[in-house]
Design a protein around this motif. Structure first.
Motif, PDB file in Angstrom:
ATOM      1  N   VAL A 111      20.985  32.307  22.393  1.00  0.00           N
ATOM      2  CA  VAL A 111      22.049  31.898  21.476  1.00  0.00           C
ATOM      3  C   VAL A 111      23.349  31.829  22.259  1.00  0.00           C
ATOM      4  CG1 VAL A 111      23.331  32.468  19.391  1.00  0.00           C
ATOM      5  CG2 VAL A 111      20.867  32.905  19.507  1.00  0.00           C
ATOM      6  N   GLN A 112      23.858  30.619  22.442  1.00  0.00           N
ATOM      7  CA  GLN A 112      25.088  30.410  23.189  1.00  0.00           C
ATOM      8  C   GLN A 112      26.231  30.129  22.229  1.00  0.00           C
ATOM      9  OE1 GLN A 112      23.060  27.311  25.567  1.00  0.00           O
ATOM     10  NE2 GLN A 112      23.302  28.644  27.342  1.00  0.00           N
ATOM     11  N   GLY A 113      27.405  29.870  22.768  1.00  0.00           N
ATOM     12  CA  GLY A 113      28.576  29.725  21.924  1.00  0.00           C
ATOM     13  C   GLY A 113      28.502  28.578  20.930  1.00  0.00           C
ATOM     14  N   SER A 114      27.994  27.438  21.367  1.00  0.00           N
ATOM     15  CA  SER A 114      27.948  26.271  20.485  1.00  0.00           C
ATOM     16  C   SER A 114      26.560  25.666  20.367  1.00  0.00           C
ATOM     17  CB  SER A 114      28.915  25.200  21.007  1.00  0.00           C
ATOM     18  OG  SER A 114      28.566  24.807  22.330  1.00  0.00           O
ATOM     19  N   SER A 115      25.541  26.352  20.892  1.00  0.00           N
ATOM     20  CA  SER A 115      24.185  25.817  20.829  1.00  0.00           C
ATOM     21  C   SER A 115      23.177  26.937  21.031  1.00  0.00           C
ATOM     22  CB  SER A 115      23.980  24.725  21.896  1.00  0.00           C
ATOM     23  OG  SER A 115      24.091  25.271  23.201  1.00  0.00           O
ATOM     24  N   VAL A 116      21.920  26.604  20.830  1.00  0.00           N
ATOM     25  CA  VAL A 116      20.818  27.518  21.113  1.00  0.00           C
ATOM     26  C   VAL A 116      19.874  26.804  22.073  1.00  0.00           C
ATOM     27  CG1 VAL A 116      18.900  28.859  20.182  1.00  0.00           C
ATOM     28  CG2 VAL A 116      20.986  28.562  18.826  1.00  0.00           C
ATOM     29  N   MET A 117      19.549  27.454  23.185  1.00  0.00           N
ATOM     30  CA  MET A 117      18.591  26.905  24.134  1.00  0.00           C
ATOM     31  C   MET A 117      17.231  27.508  23.847  1.00  0.00           C
ATOM     32  SD  MET A 117      18.203  24.860  26.786  1.00  0.00           S
ATOM     33  CE  MET A 117      19.778  24.733  27.674  1.00  0.00           C
ATOM     34  N   ILE A 118      16.231  26.643  23.686  1.00  0.00           N
ATOM     35  CA  ILE A 118      14.872  27.091  23.402  1.00  0.00           C
ATOM     36  C   ILE A 118      13.962  26.654  24.546  1.00  0.00           C
ATOM     37  CG2 ILE A 118      12.924  26.982  21.811  1.00  0.00           C
ATOM     38  CD1 ILE A 118      14.820  26.436  19.568  1.00  0.00           C
ATOM     39  N   ILE A 119      13.287  27.620  25.166  1.00  0.00           N
ATOM     40  CA  ILE A 119      12.348  27.342  26.248  1.00  0.00           C
ATOM     41  C   ILE A 119      10.941  27.353  25.670  1.00  0.00           C
ATOM     42  CG2 ILE A 119      11.464  28.115  28.483  1.00  0.00           C
ATOM     43  CD1 ILE A 119      14.168  29.563  28.875  1.00  0.00           C
ATOM     44  N   VAL A 120      10.219  26.245  25.808  1.00  0.00           N
ATOM     45  CA  VAL A 120       8.890  26.113  25.220  1.00  0.00           C
ATOM     46  C   VAL A 120       7.885  25.739  26.299  1.00  0.00           C
ATOM     47  CG1 VAL A 120       9.823  25.472  22.968  1.00  0.00           C
ATOM     48  CG2 VAL A 120       9.267  23.686  24.621  1.00  0.00           C
ATOM     49  N   SER A 121       6.615  25.868  25.988  1.00  0.00           N
ATOM     50  CA  SER A 121       5.553  25.572  26.940  1.00  0.00           C
ATOM     51  C   SER A 121       5.548  24.090  27.308  1.00  0.00           C
ATOM     52  CB  SER A 121       4.193  25.964  26.358  1.00  0.00           C
ATOM     53  OG  SER A 121       4.132  27.354  26.124  1.00  0.00           O
ATOM     54  N   PRO A 122       5.107  23.769  28.527  1.00  0.00           N
ATOM     55  CA  PRO A 122       5.165  22.382  29.011  1.00  0.00           C
ATOM     56  C   PRO A 122       4.502  21.367  28.074  1.00  0.00           C
ATOM     57  CG  PRO A 122       4.604  23.862  30.809  1.00  0.00           C
ATOM     58  CD  PRO A 122       4.588  24.689  29.567  1.00  0.00           C
ATOM     59  N   SER A 123       3.360  21.713  27.530  1.00  0.00           N
ATOM     60  CA  SER A 123       2.623  20.752  26.717  1.00  0.00           C
ATOM     61  C   SER A 123       3.125  20.659  25.287  1.00  0.00           C
ATOM     62  CB  SER A 123       1.132  21.119  26.696  1.00  0.00           C
ATOM     63  OG  SER A 123       0.939  22.390  26.079  1.00  0.00           O
ATOM     64  N   LYS A 124       4.103  21.493  24.915  1.00  0.00           N
ATOM     65  CA  LYS A 124       4.547  21.537  23.521  1.00  0.00           C
ATOM     66  C   LYS A 124       5.966  21.026  23.298  1.00  0.00           C
ATOM     67  CE  LYS A 124       0.842  23.167  21.614  1.00  0.00           C
ATOM     68  NZ  LYS A 124       0.106  22.356  20.609  1.00  0.00           N
ATOM     69  N   LYS A 125       6.676  20.653  24.369  1.00  0.00           N
ATOM     70  CA  LYS A 125       8.085  20.319  24.163  1.00  0.00           C
ATOM     71  C   LYS A 125       8.261  19.105  23.261  1.00  0.00           C
ATOM     72  CE  LYS A 125       8.858  17.616  28.413  1.00  0.00           C
ATOM     73  NZ  LYS A 125       9.706  17.499  29.616  1.00  0.00           N
ATOM     74  N   THR A 126       7.413  18.087  23.416  1.00  0.00           N
ATOM     75  CA  THR A 126       7.542  16.897  22.572  1.00  0.00           C
ATOM     76  C   THR A 126       7.165  17.209  21.134  1.00  0.00           C
ATOM     77  OG1 THR A 126       7.103  15.427  24.438  1.00  0.00           O
ATOM     78  CG2 THR A 126       6.779  14.530  22.226  1.00  0.00           C
ATOM     79  N   ALA A 127       6.069  17.948  20.950  1.00  0.00           N
ATOM     80  CA  ALA A 127       5.612  18.272  19.601  1.00  0.00           C
ATOM     81  C   ALA A 127       6.632  19.136  18.859  1.00  0.00           C
ATOM     82  CB  ALA A 127       4.269  18.986  19.668  1.00  0.00           C
ATOM     83  N   ILE A 128       7.224  20.098  19.537  1.00  0.00           N
ATOM     84  CA  ILE A 128       8.193  20.968  18.869  1.00  0.00           C
ATOM     85  C   ILE A 128       9.493  20.216  18.602  1.00  0.00           C
ATOM     86  CG2 ILE A 128       9.630  23.022  19.177  1.00  0.00           C
ATOM     87  CD1 ILE A 128       7.227  24.351  20.480  1.00  0.00           C
ATOM     88  N   LYS A 129       9.914  19.378  19.533  1.00  0.00           N
ATOM     89  CA  LYS A 129      11.109  18.565  19.287  1.00  0.00           C
ATOM     90  C   LYS A 129      10.885  17.666  18.071  1.00  0.00           C
ATOM     91  CE  LYS A 129      14.284  15.295  21.537  1.00  0.00           C
ATOM     92  NZ  LYS A 129      14.168  14.146  20.625  1.00  0.00           N
ATOM     93  N   ASP A 130       9.723  17.026  18.002  1.00  0.00           N
ATOM     94  CA  ASP A 130       9.419  16.154  16.860  1.00  0.00           C
ATOM     95  C   ASP A 130       9.383  16.942  15.559  1.00  0.00           C
ATOM     96  OD1 ASP A 130       9.247  14.048  18.616  1.00  0.00           O
ATOM     97  OD2 ASP A 130       7.051  13.967  18.636  1.00  0.00           O
ATOM     98  N   ARG A 131       8.796  18.119  15.617  1.00  0.00           N
ATOM     99  CA  ARG A 131       8.714  18.936  14.398  1.00  0.00           C
ATOM    100  C   ARG A 131      10.101  19.340  13.923  1.00  0.00           C
ATOM    101  NH1 ARG A 131       5.450  24.507  12.995  1.00  0.00           N
ATOM    102  NH2 ARG A 131       7.249  25.707  12.333  1.00  0.00           N
ATOM    103  N   LEU A 132      10.956  19.781  14.827  1.00  0.00           N
ATOM    104  CA  LEU A 132      12.301  20.179  14.436  1.00  0.00           C
ATOM    105  C   LEU A 132      13.061  19.008  13.829  1.00  0.00           C
ATOM    106  CD1 LEU A 132      13.314  22.454  17.455  1.00  0.00           C
ATOM    107  CD2 LEU A 132      12.636  23.182  15.162  1.00  0.00           C
ATOM    108  N   GLU A 133      12.971  17.854  14.459  1.00  0.00           N
ATOM    109  CA  GLU A 133      13.688  16.676  13.942  1.00  0.00           C
ATOM    110  C   GLU A 133      13.152  16.259  12.581  1.00  0.00           C
ATOM    111  OE1 GLU A 133      15.184  14.532  18.057  1.00  0.00           O
ATOM    112  OE2 GLU A 133      13.224  13.983  17.244  1.00  0.00           O
TER     113      GLU A 133
END
Length: 380
Positions: A111-133
């Motif tokens: 949790v940063q000042g103006s954003s949150v950085m989320i580190i995810v597994s290599p094979s899941k970054k697209t799926a999690i980005k799509d799910r969040l959107e």
């Protein structure tokens, strides 16, 4: 040892092969991907993990930046952690689960000042980005950005990690809690250093601009960190009991079974999968748990774990200990006649051969609802 060039033209060349000075001098070996599989001395890296410090290039993992005024409220409803209790400079682990409470991925969040950085597994970054959107509704002030290609991610692990980050200028983090992080400078660029016990031992993760990645890597190695490739990471994460996507993190298992209770809040209210996980906690209904297995003979993923008369589990990952003995992770039934049973030290059979169930450093098996409630209140 020579560097083998990537055989897949569709794979982007990593920061390492582009910018690190003389990677062949460090013995980097690339097979099929742009990420070093090994640096030619896996045993030396394993020893450094126990007695010194290793550095792992995890730049192929996903990094998603969540920004906007509603970012914490939004993430609060998307995964298992209590984001509303977090302040800038802190962080947490969280589990993305499906609506049935089954695991999708284990993520680390800063949790940063103006954003949150989320580190995810290599094979899941697209799926999690799509799910969040998918769950950003009209009026939500939330933006999801994939910053994986413009940044690098290095992880330090081992008892020498504190000394190394102190030498890098991040001494203020030493002794703080998991996920705490701060921004430091390197070559005129901001570098985020966070406390991250990713392999069950003291450690840190470092996120920086891709442009300074090569210089930063060389500086870390120059301070005594031993480079470890993804093959070494895989062995270390199995020995530590860190669950991985497609092995321990699948739609067959939930976070409580995977030993990820510390990443789950049962007091924060509604989120995807919350109903199932709350029932499991309230009813003490976890039926199986992830454990380590000290084997008498090598095993294979999918091998049956039995008590001698019936199947009680299955092997999910295998590795070799530093002394050469075979080791495995597996889910083992932990209930008998409606009650929880103790598993550690129990003798079982794996594919018909003797084995002993042992604890794993990464696992957390108790959800402390009282502590979580206090944290939530103190944040108000």
């Amino acid at each position: 040892m020579p560097v083998a060039s990537t055989s897949n033209p569709q794979q982007p060349i990593s920061f390492y092969s582009q910018r690190a000075a003389h990677p062949e001098d460090q013995g980097a070996i690339f097979q099929e991907t742009s990420v070093p599989v090994s640096f030619g001395d896996d045993e030396g890296a394993a020893t450094a993990l126990e007695n010194g410090v290793v550095v792992v290039d995890r730049s192929h993992w996903g990094r998603l930046r969540i920004s906007g005024d509603d970012r914490l409220r939004f993430l609060h409803g998307q995964s298992t952690a209590d984001f509303l209790s977090l302040q800038p400079g802190t962080g947490c682990r969280t589990v993305f689960v499906n609506r049935h409470g089954r695991t999708i991925d284990l993520a680390s969040c800063l949790v940063q000042g103006s954003s949150v950085m989320i580190i995810v597994s290599p094979s899941k970054k697209t799926a999690i980005k799509d799910r969040l959107e998918q769950y950003i509704f009209f009026g939500d002030k939330v933006e999801v950005q994939d910053v994986s290609d413009s940044t690098v991610l290095f992880t330090l692990a081992g008892p020498g990690s504190d000394e190394l980050v102190t030498n890098l200028g991040a001494a203020s983090l030493v002794g703080r809690e998991e996920g705490c992080h701060a921004v430091f400078g390197a070559a005129g660029q901001p570098v985020v250093v966070s406390i991250a016990r990713e392999l069950g031992v003291p450690g840190y993760s470092i996120i920086a601009s891709e442009g300074v990645g090569g210089d930063l890597w060389q500086r870390i190695v120059g301070q005594g960190a031993v480079p470890m490739g993804v093959a070494g990471w895989e062995r270390a994460r199995v020995l530590a009991g860190r669950p991985a996507v497609d092995s321990e993190l699948t739609d067959l298992y939930n976070p409580m079974e995977a030993g990820l209770c510390s990443a789950v809040s049962v007091t924060k209210g509604c989120y995807i999968g919350q109903e199932t996980l709350s029932k499991l906690t309230n009813l003490d209904a976890v039926k199986q748990q992830l454990w380590g297995l000290e084997l008498s003979t090598p095993a294979n993923v999918g091998d049956e774990i039995s008590d001698g008369s019936s199947k009680i589990g299955i092997v999910t990952s295998t590795a070799q200990q530093c002394d050469g003995r075979p080791f495995a992770l597996g889910y083992v039934r932990c209930r008998s006649k409606g009650a929880q049973v103790s598993l550690e030290g129990r003798q079982v059979l794996v594919a018909g051969a003797e084995a002993i169930i042992v604890g794993i450093p990464f696992a957390s098996r108790i959800v402390d609802a009282g502590a979580q409630a206090k944290e939530a209140v103190s944040a108000l």
